[in-house]
Design a protein around this motif. Structure first.
Motif, short mmCIF file in Angstrom:
data_model
loop_
_atom_site.label_atom_id
_atom_site.label_comp_id
_atom_site.label_asym_id
_atom_site.label_seq_id
_atom_site.Cartn_x
_atom_site.Cartn_y
_atom_site.Cartn_z
N LEU A 141 0.65 -8.95 -10.44
CA LEU A 141 0.87 -7.85 -9.52
C LEU A 141 0.49 -8.26 -8.10
CD1 LEU A 141 -0.60 -4.86 -11.60
CD2 LEU A 141 1.79 -5.61 -11.45
N SER A 142 1.41 -8.01 -7.18
CA SER A 142 1.12 -8.31 -5.76
C SER A 142 0.92 -7.03 -4.96
CB SER A 142 2.26 -9.13 -5.15
OG SER A 142 3.50 -8.43 -5.24
N GLU A 143 1.64 -5.95 -5.33
CA GLU A 143 1.57 -4.69 -4.60
C GLU A 143 1.52 -3.52 -5.58
OE1 GLU A 143 4.84 -4.44 -1.73
OE2 GLU A 143 5.05 -6.62 -1.93
N VAL A 144 0.63 -2.57 -5.32
CA VAL A 144 0.54 -1.36 -6.14
C VAL A 144 0.57 -0.16 -5.21
CG1 VAL A 144 -0.91 0.00 -7.69
CG2 VAL A 144 -0.72 -2.48 -8.01
N TYR A 145 1.44 0.80 -5.55
CA TYR A 145 1.61 2.02 -4.76
C TYR A 145 1.18 3.20 -5.62
CZ TYR A 145 4.47 -1.15 -1.98
OH TYR A 145 4.91 -2.20 -1.23
N VAL A 146 0.28 4.03 -5.08
CA VAL A 146 -0.31 5.12 -5.86
C VAL A 146 -0.10 6.44 -5.14
CG1 VAL A 146 -2.42 6.00 -6.95
CG2 VAL A 146 -2.08 3.51 -6.70
N ASP A 147 0.41 7.42 -5.89
CA ASP A 147 0.50 8.78 -5.36
C ASP A 147 -0.83 9.47 -5.66
OD1 ASP A 147 2.88 11.02 -4.64
OD2 ASP A 147 1.11 11.82 -5.64
N ALA A 148 -1.45 10.04 -4.64
CA ALA A 148 -2.77 10.64 -4.84
C ALA A 148 -3.00 11.78 -3.86
CB ALA A 148 -3.87 9.59 -4.68
N LEU A 149 -3.98 12.62 -4.21
CA LEU A 149 -4.39 13.71 -3.35
C LEU A 149 -5.77 13.40 -2.78
CD1 LEU A 149 -3.42 16.66 -5.74
CD2 LEU A 149 -2.08 15.80 -3.79
N GLY A 150 -6.22 14.22 -1.86
CA GLY A 150 -7.58 14.07 -1.35
C GLY A 150 -7.74 12.90 -0.41
N ASN A 151 -8.93 12.27 -0.46
CA ASN A 151 -9.26 11.17 0.44
C ASN A 151 -8.62 9.88 -0.06
OD1 ASN A 151 -10.48 9.16 2.01
ND2 ASN A 151 -12.36 10.35 2.24
N THR A 152 -7.42 9.62 0.39
CA THR A 152 -6.68 8.45 -0.09
C THR A 152 -7.29 7.14 0.42
OG1 THR A 152 -5.12 8.65 1.76
CG2 THR A 152 -4.53 9.75 -0.29
N THR A 153 -7.93 7.17 1.57
CA THR A 153 -8.54 5.95 2.12
C THR A 153 -9.66 5.45 1.23
OG1 THR A 153 -8.01 6.67 4.37
CG2 THR A 153 -9.66 4.92 4.13
N THR A 154 -10.52 6.37 0.80
CA THR A 154 -11.63 6.00 -0.09
C THR A 154 -11.10 5.50 -1.42
OG1 THR A 154 -13.05 7.67 0.94
CG2 THR A 154 -13.70 6.86 -1.23
N TYR A 155 -10.11 6.16 -1.97
CA TYR A 155 -9.54 5.77 -3.26
C TYR A 155 -8.87 4.40 -3.15
CZ TYR A 155 -7.24 6.52 -7.80
OH TYR A 155 -6.81 6.42 -9.11
N GLU A 156 -8.17 4.16 -2.05
CA GLU A 156 -7.52 2.88 -1.83
C GLU A 156 -8.56 1.75 -1.79
OE1 GLU A 156 -5.23 1.05 1.93
OE2 GLU A 156 -4.15 2.72 0.98
N ALA A 157 -9.67 2.01 -1.10
CA ALA A 157 -10.74 1.01 -1.02
C ALA A 157 -11.34 0.74 -2.40
CB ALA A 157 -11.82 1.47 -0.04
#
Length: 309
Positions: A141-157
């Protein structure tokens, strides 16, 4: 043959959904690296499972993916979603998908335990599990795209810390921004709909011969509505399905406020009586005077502080 029987990720006919499970399509064989999309279906409803879906294809196949018609599953008709699930299965060399079906029993058990495992944590665990499963199946896997609610920056980290070397994009409305997330959305939504439409009430299965009884005897029907607490049809079903002693069938999420209110208002109250509880508490009460901080149990066992010895 019913529409739900054609969905490989749903329980089989007359099979009650009692435990959470994961379904994987065949693993694509095209060379990587791969992109992967994540989305869910059923986060808000009071009825049925929460389903997380992922879809994946080679990064070099993005242009082909754009032509297949994937989009936010909520904007598509049930017929179109079913057709697109067929598309996901039509090119096993380049396309693959998986779902994690979290049963309503597991959702409720997690949210009602002490300390609780809230829905965000259960969702996060399902996402991590599906990504980890893809890696363990040999996908680069090179790229993962996630649909999410709330604080997406924290979840991404957080996801980036769990999977170093993978580029994560976590954003709202990802299912309408990235086709691979739209594909995951379709997998999740079709699976959840099949689970609910084909729901087998485990409470109506006779233990002696495993024969399913007539649900009408228990005043349960399949007029669920959308499953959302705000839907009048769903509200009516929940109200009519209450057994004042045993509560609701397992399709209902007992941890939802809507359900708690109905139980408190219309179900029989329960008082737990443990005749041994008082004596047990007394056995562990601290002593007085020289016996301070020593309970009956420690005295009976002859346990003394190291300082005293």
């Amino acid at each position: 043959m019913s529409r739900t029987s054609l969905i490989p990720s749903a329980p089989g006919p007359s099979s009650p959904l009692t435990n959470s499970y994961t379904y994987h399509s065949s693993t694509p064989t095209a060379p990587g690296p791969y992109i992967l999309g994540v989305d869910e279906a059923g986060r808000g409803p009071v009825l049925g499972p929460l389903v997380y879906g992922v879809a994946y294809c080679p990064a070099s196949w993005k242009t082909d993916l754009e032509q297949l018609g994937f989009a936010d599953s909520k904007t598509l008709t049930p017929e179109k979603r079913a057709q697109l699930l067929g598309v996901l299965n039509s090119d096993p060399q380049n396309l693959g998908w998986s779902v994690r079906v979290i049963s309503p029993q597991a959702i409720s058990a997690g949210m009602l335990r002490i300390p609780p495992t809230n829905l965000n944590k259960q969702s996060q665990d399902a996402t991590v599990m599906l990504i980890r499963d893809a890696l363990q199946r040999g996908l680069q896997l090179s790229e993962v795209y996630v649909d999410a609610l709330g604080n997406t920056t924290t979840y991404e980290a957080y996801l980036s810390s769990q999977f170093p070397g993978i580029s994560f994009t976590v954003t709202t409305k990802a299912d309408s921004k990235f086709k691979i997330v739209g594909a995951a959305s379709v997998a999740a939504k079709v699976t959840r709909d099949a689970c609910v439409d084909g729901w087998t009430f485990e409470e109506l299965i006779e233990e002696d011969d495993n024969a399913v009884r007539n649900a009408q005897k228990e005043n349960w029907n399949r007029e669920f509505g959308s499953g959302y607490p705000s839907d009048p049809k769903t509200q009516s079903w929940v109200k009519d399905s209450l057994d004042p002693t045993f509560g609701f069938p397992s399709i209902v999420r007992f941890s939802w406020t809507t359900v708690k209110v109905i139980l408190e208002k219309s179900a029989h109250s329960v008082k737990w009586i443990d005749e041994g509880q008082e004596s047990l508490m007394k056995a562990f009460e601290g002593g007085k005077g020289r016996e301070k901080d020593r309970c009956i149990v420690t005295k009976d066992l002859g346990i003394q502080s190291i300082g005293i010895l």
